[in-house]
Design a protein around this motif. Structure first.
Motif, short mmCIF file in Angstrom:
data_model
loop_
_atom_site.label_atom_id
_atom_site.label_comp_id
_atom_site.label_asym_id
_atom_site.label_seq_id
_atom_site.Cartn_x
_atom_site.Cartn_y
_atom_site.Cartn_z
N THR A 143 0.33 54.54 -5.77
CA THR A 143 0.63 54.78 -4.36
C THR A 143 0.05 53.70 -3.47
OG1 THR A 143 -1.36 56.15 -4.23
CG2 THR A 143 0.70 57.28 -4.69
N GLU A 144 -0.91 52.93 -3.99
CA GLU A 144 -1.50 51.85 -3.20
C GLU A 144 -0.65 50.59 -3.21
OE1 GLU A 144 -3.04 53.44 -5.58
OE2 GLU A 144 -4.54 54.66 -4.54
N ALA A 145 0.51 50.62 -3.87
CA ALA A 145 1.31 49.41 -4.03
C ALA A 145 1.71 48.79 -2.69
CB ALA A 145 2.56 49.72 -4.85
N LEU A 146 1.97 49.65 -1.71
CA LEU A 146 2.39 49.13 -0.41
C LEU A 146 1.31 48.26 0.23
CD1 LEU A 146 4.37 51.91 1.46
CD2 LEU A 146 5.13 49.62 0.90
N LYS A 206 8.31 41.37 -6.56
CA LYS A 206 9.60 41.48 -5.88
C LYS A 206 9.82 42.91 -5.40
CE LYS A 206 13.06 39.46 -7.80
NZ LYS A 206 14.18 39.17 -8.74
N VAL A 207 9.57 43.89 -6.27
CA VAL A 207 9.77 45.29 -5.91
C VAL A 207 8.81 45.69 -4.79
CG1 VAL A 207 9.63 47.67 -6.73
CG2 VAL A 207 10.65 45.91 -8.18
N ILE A 208 7.55 45.29 -4.90
CA ILE A 208 6.56 45.65 -3.88
C ILE A 208 6.95 45.05 -2.53
CG2 ILE A 208 4.17 45.29 -3.14
CD1 ILE A 208 3.36 45.48 -6.06
N ILE A 227 30.41 37.60 -6.29
CA ILE A 227 28.99 37.26 -6.25
C ILE A 227 28.19 38.55 -6.41
CG2 ILE A 227 27.10 36.26 -4.92
CD1 ILE A 227 29.13 34.60 -3.42
N ALA A 228 27.28 38.57 -7.37
CA ALA A 228 26.45 39.75 -7.62
C ALA A 228 25.09 39.54 -6.98
CB ALA A 228 26.31 40.00 -9.12
N TYR A 229 24.92 40.08 -5.78
CA TYR A 229 23.63 39.97 -5.09
C TYR A 229 22.69 41.06 -5.63
CZ TYR A 229 26.02 37.02 -1.65
OH TYR A 229 26.73 36.03 -1.03
N GLU A 230 21.49 40.66 -6.00
CA GLU A 230 20.51 41.65 -6.47
C GLU A 230 20.24 42.64 -5.35
OE1 GLU A 230 17.14 41.31 -9.20
OE2 GLU A 230 17.39 39.15 -8.95
N THR A 231 20.28 43.93 -5.70
CA THR A 231 20.17 45.00 -4.71
C THR A 231 19.12 46.01 -5.15
OG1 THR A 231 22.52 44.72 -4.18
CG2 THR A 231 21.46 46.77 -3.48
N TYR A 232 18.27 46.40 -4.21
CA TYR A 232 17.20 47.34 -4.49
C TYR A 232 17.30 48.51 -3.51
CZ TYR A 232 15.15 43.82 -7.52
OH TYR A 232 14.96 42.91 -8.54
N MET A 233 17.43 49.71 -4.05
CA MET A 233 17.54 50.91 -3.22
C MET A 233 16.39 51.86 -3.57
SD MET A 233 21.03 52.30 -5.06
CE MET A 233 21.19 53.72 -4.00
N HIS A 271 19.43 48.02 -8.55
CA HIS A 271 18.21 48.64 -9.08
C HIS A 271 17.84 49.80 -8.16
CE1 HIS A 271 17.77 44.90 -11.44
NE2 HIS A 271 18.12 44.31 -10.31
N ALA A 272 17.82 51.01 -8.71
CA ALA A 272 17.51 52.21 -7.92
C ALA A 272 16.15 52.75 -8.32
CB ALA A 272 18.59 53.27 -8.13
N TYR A 273 15.29 52.97 -7.33
CA TYR A 273 13.96 53.52 -7.54
C TYR A 273 13.86 54.86 -6.82
CZ TYR A 273 12.62 48.93 -9.28
OH TYR A 273 12.54 47.76 -10.01
N MET A 274 13.34 55.87 -7.52
CA MET A 274 13.22 57.19 -6.91
C MET A 274 12.05 57.94 -7.53
SD MET A 274 16.51 58.90 -8.83
CE MET A 274 17.50 57.46 -8.43
#
Length: 471
Positions: free
Chosen positions: A103-106, A122-124, A404-410, A439-442
């Protein structure tokens, strides 16, 4: 692989049963312990959909002996065993492709804006930019209290700590309200719940502002908010520049740009307008699929038992069906006044009425990523909530239209496969293609992102492996 490096006892194989059938069958089962199963990565789930694991049978043979005979091993699973804890070493328990995120990643994100040296950074960073893009108007204390009155009235908050050892307000870094200390527990007062909602708003506003300021410093203030839609008359920003205000109807994208990287963050909706849009987008799924998807998420993804008490909470058919039928007959609109919104956004009233805000998404994306223009920087799409869903839809659209495949993070976003199939033109998106760029994060317990429609691409679910009150 660890299995190959530490092989001593047996080697699992996908074709084990076929091989055993082809040879002379073993005459007896050898006993194996839980520790041996875990050492070779063969420890299965103990609880699935209300069923409990009793015995594990494994076919194996020595890897380095070409003529080694197949053997059968059997492990009895005691009733006290839970797969949520590895035998003897609970901290080593891992399950499938779950992603453990602290939870401290932010807090780390402000130190590495657009410094994508590793996938984790990248994700952070994209998570932090998604937080920074959320408009201050989204933190509406009155709306938050109305939606979670029962929580605030019990003095519970994820962001503000109520303590009963001292009075007053303790200030955090840069004057932010880190902790609100007041001797309030055990008392009753109608003003405490709304006050806690207001304190929560202050904390979130100041945290969001700090993250945005940090990103602005790192990016030399190369960041902009673009809006396409109908502005509220009381909004302080002009028609196309600036973040969203509370009464706005439309699409907003925050653009963050570095020396070699550009990030487009699709802002999520909020307020009553968002509620109607969600119902319009996912009504068929809510009627037919949501219940089974939620059970699947709880039992398989979160690894929690589906108890008899839970089953009893489901209403009997003669009470449930009238509610479902009323919901089926309810009409929801993505936009209440499509003609007015179209006039303000240079869009098509017909497209807005039939496809919601999707036509405005395409208009705004084309403004930031013009068709045929060769990008000299790495471009990423991101978003949370419905903003993440719009980011994924835009990613699929750009892949089909521009190749074009743009990397996408949701992040914490509802799915989009059935939505795209039911609501949007097949000329725009192909929702059932693999789409590895998405890339989906939940969170493991987030019912909106985990059980609302399906996602394409890579899905990572994070959270405690066993979220109980005493952990």
């Amino acid at each position: 692989m660890r299995l190959a490096q530490h092989w001593r006892w047996f080697w699992p194989c996908m074709f084990a049963l076929a091989a055993v059938a082809a040879e002379r069958p073993p005459t007896r089962f050898h006993k194996a312990s839980l520790e041996q199963l875990d050492r070779h990565g063969l420890l299965p789930e103990s609880h699935v959909a209300g069923y409990r694991l009793k015995t594990v049978h494994v076919a194996h043979r020595h890897r380095r002996r070409k003529r080694a005979k197949w053997k059968l091993s059997s492990t009895e699973i005691p009733d006290t065993f839970s797969s949520r804890e590895t035998p003897g070493q609970p901290e080593r328990a891992t399950r499938g492709r779950r992603l453990s995120v602290a939870t401290e990643a932010l807090l780390e994100a402000r130190q590495v804006p657009l410094a994508f040296r590793t996938p984790r950074e990248k994700v952070i960073t994209l998570t932090a930019l998604t937080v920074a893009s959320l408009p201050l108007a989204a933190y509406n204390a009155t709306d938050s209290y109305q939606r979670a009155t029962g929580v605030y009235d019990t003095l519970e908050s994820l962001y503000v700590k109520i303590c009963n050892n001292t009075d007053g307000i303790e200030k955090g870094p840069n004057g932010s309200v880190a902790t609100v200390c007041a001797d309030l527990r055990g008392e009753t007062n109608d003003t405490w719940g709304p006050a806690l909602a207001e304190w929560t708003k202050v904390v979130l506003n100041e945290s969001r502002t700090e993250i945005r300021q940090a990103a602005g410093i790192a990016l030399d203030n190369s960041m902009h908010d673009k809006f396409r839609g109908l502005r509220d008359p009381d909004c302080e920003f002009d028609a196309e520049i600036g973040e969203r205000c509370w009464g706005d109807v439309g699409i907003a994208i925050s653009e963050f740009e570095g020396d070699s990287t550009k990030v487009l963050v699709f802002q999520g909706d909020f307020g009553p307008q968002n509620d109607d849009a969600i119902m319009w987008m996912y009504k068929p799924w809510l009627l037919t699929e949501f219940e089974s998807a939620l059970k699947h998420q709880w039992s398989l993804d979160a690894m929690q038992p589906f108890t008899q008490d839970m089953a009893k909470r489901k209403a009997i058919a003669r009470f449930e069906m009238p509610v479902r039928c009323d919901f089926k007959d309810d009409e929801f609109k993505p936009v209440q006044e499509p003609e007015v919104v179209a006039d303000a956004s240079q869009g098509s009233a017909k497209d807005i009425e039939t496809e919601g805000l999707w036509s405005l998404v395409k208009l705004l994306v084309r403004e930031l990523l013009p068709e045929g223009q060769k990008m000299t920087k790495d471009v990423y799409l991101a978003g949370s909530g419905t903003g993440g869903t719009h980011a994924a839809l835009a990613s699929m659209w750009l892949k089909k239209s521009d190749d074009i495949a743009y990397e996408t993070y949701m992040f914490a976003s509802p799915g989009f496969q059935c939505l795209a199939h039911d609501k949007y033109s097949k000329r725009d998106v192909s929702p059932y293609d693999p789409h590895p760029q998405i890339h989906a994060y939940m969170h493991i317990a987030d019912a909106i992102s985990g059980s609302m429609d399906r996602h394409s691409g890579t899905v990572c679910m994070y959270g405690r492996k066993n979220f109980t009150a005493n952990e």
